[in-house]
Enzyme design. Sequence first.
Site, PDB file in Angstrom:
ATOM      1  N   HIS A  18       0.848  -1.205   0.000  1.00  0.00           N
ATOM      2  CA  HIS A  18       0.000   0.000   0.000  1.00  0.00           C
ATOM      3  C   HIS A  18       0.877   1.247   0.000  1.00  0.00           C
ATOM      4  O   HIS A  18       2.005   1.239   0.489  1.00  0.00           O
ATOM      5  CB  HIS A  18      -0.987   0.007   1.176  1.00  0.00           C
ATOM      6  CG  HIS A  18      -0.362   0.018   2.541  1.00  0.00           C
ATOM      7  ND1 HIS A  18       0.131   1.162   3.138  1.00  0.00           N
ATOM      8  CD2 HIS A  18      -0.182  -0.973   3.449  1.00  0.00           C
ATOM      9  CE1 HIS A  18       0.580   0.877   4.345  1.00  0.00           C
ATOM     10  NE2 HIS A  18       0.417  -0.421   4.566  1.00  0.00           N
ATOM     11  N   ASP A  64      -0.101   4.401   1.195  1.00  0.00           N
ATOM     12  CA  ASP A  64      -0.352   5.422   2.212  1.00  0.00           C
ATOM     13  C   ASP A  64       0.417   5.145   3.500  1.00  0.00           C
ATOM     14  O   ASP A  64       0.784   4.022   3.806  1.00  0.00           O
ATOM     15  CB  ASP A  64      -1.842   5.562   2.499  1.00  0.00           C
ATOM     16  CG  ASP A  64      -2.477   4.284   3.023  1.00  0.00           C
ATOM     17  OD1 ASP A  64      -2.173   3.206   2.468  1.00  0.00           O
ATOM     18  OD2 ASP A  64      -3.284   4.359   3.974  1.00  0.00           O
ATOM     19  N   GLU A 110      -4.947   2.006   2.894  1.00  0.00           N
ATOM     20  CA  GLU A 110      -4.945   0.807   3.740  1.00  0.00           C
ATOM     21  C   GLU A 110      -5.078   1.191   5.203  1.00  0.00           C
ATOM     22  O   GLU A 110      -5.735   0.508   5.983  1.00  0.00           O
ATOM     23  CB  GLU A 110      -3.650   0.012   3.514  1.00  0.00           C
ATOM     24  CG  GLU A 110      -3.601  -1.345   4.221  1.00  0.00           C
ATOM     25  CD  GLU A 110      -3.058  -1.293   5.640  1.00  0.00           C
ATOM     26  OE1 GLU A 110      -3.205  -2.285   6.374  1.00  0.00           O
ATOM     27  OE2 GLU A 110      -2.478  -0.242   6.032  1.00  0.00           O
ATOM     28  N   GLU A 127       3.543  -6.609   4.221  1.00  0.00           N
ATOM     29  CA  GLU A 127       3.513  -5.878   5.498  1.00  0.00           C
ATOM     30  C   GLU A 127       4.671  -6.336   6.388  1.00  0.00           C
ATOM     31  O   GLU A 127       5.173  -7.460   6.253  1.00  0.00           O
ATOM     32  CB  GLU A 127       2.185  -6.135   6.214  1.00  0.00           C
ATOM     33  CG  GLU A 127       0.974  -5.500   5.562  1.00  0.00           C
ATOM     34  CD  GLU A 127       0.807  -4.033   5.922  1.00  0.00           C
ATOM     35  OE1 GLU A 127       1.703  -3.457   6.582  1.00  0.00           O
ATOM     36  OE2 GLU A 127      -0.226  -3.453   5.535  1.00  0.00           O
TER      37      GLU A 127
END
Length: 385
Positions: free
Chosen positions: A73, A75, A137, A165
Amino acid sequence: MSTLQEVKSLLADLIAFPTVSTDSNLDMIQYLADKLADCGAAVEIWHDDTGAKANLLATLGPKRDGGIVLSGHSDVVPVADQDWASDPFVLHEQDGKWFGRGACDMKGFVAAAIAMAPKIAALELQRPVHFAVTYDEETGCFGARALAETLREKGIRPAVAIVGEPTMMQIIEGHKGCYEYTTHFTGLEGHGSSPDLGVNAVEYAARYVSKLADLKAQLRSRAPEDGRFEPPWTTINTGALVGGVAHNVIPGKARVEWEMRPVQAGDAEFVKAELEQFCTQTLIPAMQEVHPDAGVHTEVIGEVDGLEPVEVNAARDLVMALTGANGADVVPFGTEAGIFQGLGMQVVVCGPGSIEQAHKPDEFVSVDQMGQCLAMLERLCTKLV
């Protein structure tokens, strides 16, 4: 062969884009699109309704079902009111660590994946490799949910996904869901000296919070016998109760902000059914006895499904082979992985850095972790032909 220095340069560029969730990510998305297009990828960008945010999907190899998604992601969380030792949007290296907002959560993985794109593009790929980068996200996985809908509409069906992640490069095959809500209470304002003539929205909100606390306790007894999460039951957290304007005014408005982290879908349905019954049979009749327009309304901020551990998981097996790990674990925090699983993909979460660094001032990813991530992706190339 991609080098850590190349990854560092890419990560520095990505950190320099201040893609806080409240702001646009378009400059970063265009930067990534250009990098991937230069490798010969077929790049598609899909904007949200505002036009200020966008998802990216870039594909190398044949356009066919199957293949793998490398997902990240764009953001990051805000830096306001955080005490940073260096500029959070300038990569800073010290003591074998790369500092910057998003360094571990999760621009480090994105940088490593993009650094590998030229090598992947040079392979005679039998299956497609997709690079997916989403928006928002951190505020409810809105970008991934929109991307999932787009993939359904276009009939794009990857087989496996690696969501990068931060897991310290450990393989994660399951995590809880994350359901967030704001429940609004509309009462009737009045003077505090005549409480029976008003409907105190804060008091009804407090009763709602008490019900949440009761359900929180009940959920402990619903924990699966073989539960692997810590804690092994679905949790509820009340984040805020907001309402009122003065000591002597009956508050006419209030809201409760809360979340639950389901370990199983049935728990979420149980909680929602109990709250619906409590509101329709207890709270709302009492409120409307005084004021017919009084009521309770729950706003869904986001319902992001968890990643369910499954016996057959090609993504888990692949990453075990790439990293040499002999097992996989589960975590309580949420990611976009459950959304991809909902599309029929087999999914794992595995990426550089520690979740303990995410969202904190002086966020960092270690050079060692980035080296491990790059090595995993290097080995992936041998599995793609």
